[in-house]
Write a protein that holds these residues in place. Structure first.
Motif, PDB file in Angstrom:
ATOM      1  N   HIS A 126       0.664  -1.174   0.035  1.00 54.85           N
ATOM      2  CA  HIS A 126      -0.038   0.144   0.038  1.00 54.85           C
ATOM      3  C   HIS A 126       0.823   1.383  -0.004  1.00 54.85           C
ATOM      4  N   ASP A 127       1.847   1.139   0.926  1.00 55.51           N
ATOM      5  CA  ASP A 127       2.928   2.371   0.716  1.00 55.51           C
ATOM      6  C   ASP A 127       3.612   2.782  -0.349  1.00 55.51           C
ATOM      7  N   LEU A 128       3.784   1.512  -1.040  1.00 60.93           N
ATOM      8  CA  LEU A 128       4.652   1.705  -2.338  1.00 60.93           C
ATOM      9  C   LEU A 128       3.795   2.007  -3.656  1.00 60.93           C
ATOM     10  N   ARG A 129       2.642   1.792  -3.318  1.00 58.64           N
ATOM     11  CA  ARG A 129       1.713   1.739  -4.545  1.00 58.64           C
ATOM     12  C   ARG A 129       1.456   3.306  -4.763  1.00 58.64           C
ATOM     13  N   GLY A 130       1.485   4.188  -3.769  1.00 58.22           N
ATOM     14  CA  GLY A 130       1.410   5.646  -4.155  1.00 58.22           C
ATOM     15  C   GLY A 130       2.597   6.326  -5.055  1.00 58.22           C
ATOM     16  N   PRO A 131       3.691   5.986  -4.429  1.00 60.20           N
ATOM     17  CA  PRO A 131       4.896   6.690  -5.257  1.00 60.20           C
ATOM     18  C   PRO A 131       4.900   6.193  -6.351  1.00 60.20           C
ATOM     19  N   LEU A 132       4.682   4.765  -6.663  1.00 66.91           N
ATOM     20  CA  LEU A 132       4.881   4.379  -7.840  1.00 66.91           C
ATOM     21  C   LEU A 132       4.196   4.889  -8.984  1.00 66.91           C
ATOM     22  N   THR A 133       2.895   4.925  -8.468  1.00 69.17           N
ATOM     23  CA  THR A 133       1.819   5.524  -9.475  1.00 69.17           C
ATOM     24  C   THR A 133       2.160   7.100  -9.819  1.00 69.17           C
ATOM     25  N   THR A 134       2.841   7.636  -8.824  1.00 68.55           N
ATOM     26  CA  THR A 134       2.999   8.942  -9.220  1.00 68.55           C
ATOM     27  C   THR A 134       4.228   8.745 -10.252  1.00 68.55           C
ATOM     28  N   MET A 135       5.110   8.124 -10.054  1.00 72.08           N
ATOM     29  CA  MET A 135       6.165   8.200 -11.153  1.00 72.08           C
ATOM     30  C   MET A 135       5.790   7.557 -12.406  1.00 72.08           C
ATOM     31  N   LEU A 136       4.907   6.640 -12.507  1.00 70.28           N
ATOM     32  CA  LEU A 136       4.261   6.354 -13.714  1.00 70.28           C
ATOM     33  C   LEU A 136       3.695   7.439 -14.572  1.00 70.28           C
ATOM     34  N   GLY A 137       2.937   8.415 -13.655  1.00 70.84           N
ATOM     35  CA  GLY A 137       2.494   9.443 -14.353  1.00 70.84           C
ATOM     36  C   GLY A 137       3.392  10.259 -14.718  1.00 70.84           C
ATOM     37  N   TYR A 138       4.633  10.457 -14.158  1.00 75.27           N
ATOM     38  CA  TYR A 138       5.669  11.314 -14.775  1.00 75.27           C
ATOM     39  C   TYR A 138       6.210  10.865 -16.060  1.00 75.27           C
ATOM     40  N   VAL A 139       6.235   9.487 -15.963  1.00 76.25           N
ATOM     41  CA  VAL A 139       6.812   8.992 -17.174  1.00 76.25           C
ATOM     42  C   VAL A 139       5.966   9.166 -18.415  1.00 76.25           C
ATOM     43  N   GLU A 140       4.746   9.100 -18.172  1.00 75.89           N
ATOM     44  CA  GLU A 140       3.735   8.973 -19.323  1.00 75.89           C
ATOM     45  C   GLU A 140       3.573  10.517 -19.653  1.00 75.89           C
ATOM     46  N   LEU A 141       3.836  11.623 -18.829  1.00 73.86           N
ATOM     47  CA  LEU A 141       4.059  13.033 -19.351  1.00 73.86           C
ATOM     48  C   LEU A 141       5.288  13.242 -19.938  1.00 73.86           C
ATOM     49  N   ALA A 142       6.356  12.585 -19.665  1.00 75.49           N
ATOM     50  CA  ALA A 142       7.711  12.783 -20.395  1.00 75.49           C
ATOM     51  C   ALA A 142       7.500  12.162 -21.524  1.00 75.49           C
TER      52      ALA A 142
END
Length: 413
Positions: A207-223
């Motif tokens: 649960h704690d890792l899911r949040g940061p990972l989702t944020t990281m994937l969002g920035y990867v998609e933006l990039a």
């Protein structure tokens, strides 16, 4: 488990003796009151039958199995009178049970060891004939005794004493079996508790890792949107995105595994309706002749967990389909007085017999050629759900090839 040290202590130390007796299911008060009891896990019926047989074989009205503690005698099974507890100094068996041999007293009132005992003098009883066999384990620990007695003097035949000694050995075997059962139950409880804590920990971390990972994937998609397709970074971003999504899927599986098997919300549900929902979720055709088909059957289960179980099994069938034939999954059931067994059969690659138990463990994958991606938790989740319902899950080969998951749901208690 009792080691050499504790066994030695039990033979020479009263407190060590009581500690060891607790492993056989006998519980004792720490202090104060005199009442002590036999653990609920002990079944007295086999011992009761054994005592009754001993008394009949010796032709006497009374028989008893005594367990001797540091300061008391517990009558755990008795014939001819109500089992009770007495002080060790008042016990006849406590005087002789450590002798290492069978004790036979034709008339206790004439025996110097027992003549003043309250069970002989009339203060508690008026025992005359008395025979006692120590209940000695293979390790040399004497639990107590099997004894038979009468208010009339008498002398038993040799055959009767031989049978009494055989029954005493049988009593020891029953108590040893009870001890092993209690040890096994204790070990299983520890394993369940450990697994529950591990699942809870895994759930929290996921649960704690899911949040940061989702944020990281969002920035990867933006990039990725801002980088031209011919730029070298585009390929790197795609690799990062694909790996991140696989990691996110694994975290979701870990969360599901940690949540499954908790408090059940049982309802009467239709197996066919749940299977149809699974087909829609996975984009499969449903019904006779379709990719997924199901018999109708009513189950008293947690509907959400049943849906997760079937979805994981059908998804596995899709992941490990055979390249030589179209996928086909059949869900059926068998109902009898034992309960209901659900079978989920596919015609995929199948699982080798040596691997069928192993793949039910968390994070185990076979890594075969052309296998789809997976976390190795799908079947472990299914097994956890089955066990939470009091059942079990096993795997076997489907007729014609493939795998069949066999899920038992015991009859409602």
């Amino acid at each position: 488990m009792v080691g050499t040290h504790s066994m030695t202590a039990a033979l020479g130390d009263p407190l060590g003796r009581d500690e060891l007796l607790q492993e056989y299911g006998f519980t004792f008060a720490n202090s104060g009151g005199r009442q002590r009891s036999v653990d609920e896990a002990l079944s007295m019926e086999p011992l009761q039958n054994l005592v009754q047989l001993a008394a009949k074989l010796c032709g006497v009205p009374y028989g008893v199995i005594n367990v001797v503690t540091s300061d008391e005698q517990q009558q755990v099974a008795a014939v001819g009178f109500e089992a009770a507890v007495c002080a060790r100094e008042d016990s006849m068996c406590a005087q002789v049970f450590l002798s290492g041999k069978t004790t036979v007293v034709p008339d206790a009132s004439l025996d110097p060891r027992l003549a003043s005992n309250p069970f002989v003098t009339g203060e508690i009883a008026a025992v005359r004939f008395y025979a006692s066999v120590p209940l000695e384990t293979s390790s040399g620990f004497v639990l107590g005794s099997l004894c038979v007695f009468s208010n009339s003097a008498g002398t038993p035949e040799k055959d009767q004493l031989d049978m009494l000694e055989i029954l005493a050995r049988q009593a020891v075997q029953l108590l040893e079996l009870q001890r092993r059962t209690l040890q096994l139950n204790s070990a299983l409880d520890e394993v369940r508790e450990s697994n529950a804590k591990l699942a809870e920990f895994a759930g929290r971390v996921s649960h704690d890792l899911r949040g940061p990972l989702t944020t990281m994937l969002g920035y990867v998609e933006l990039a990725d949107d801002e980088v031209d397709g011919d730029h070298p970074a585009a390929e790197y971003l795609q690799i990062i995105g694909a790996s991140g999504h696989r990691m996110l899927a694994m975290l979701e599986d870990v969360l599901t595994y940690s949540r499954m098997g908790g408090v059940l919300q049982r309802q009467r549900v239709s197996l066919q309706e749940v299977a149809a929902e699974v087909a829609r979720d996975l984009g499969l055709s449903f019904g006779p002749g379709a990719v997924l088909d199901s018999e109708e059957m009513k189950l008293h289960v947690d509907p959400g967990q049943l849906r997760t179980l079937l979805q994981n099994l059908v998804a596995n069938a899709m992941n490990y389909r055979s390249p030589d034939r179209d996928l086909n999954v059949r869900i059926s059931g068998i109902s009898n007085y034992h309960g209901i067994t659900v079978l989920v059969a596919d015609n995929g690659k199948g699982i080798a017999p040596a691997d069928r138990q192993r793949v039910l463990e968390p994070l185990v994958r076979l890594h075969r050629q052309r296998d789809g991606h997976g976390s190795g938790l799908g079947l472990a989740i299914c097994r956890r759900i089955a066990e939470a319902h009091g059942g079990e899950l096993s795997l076997k080969e489907s007729p014609g090839g493939g795998s069949t998951a066999v899920i038992s749901f015991p009859a409602d208690q």
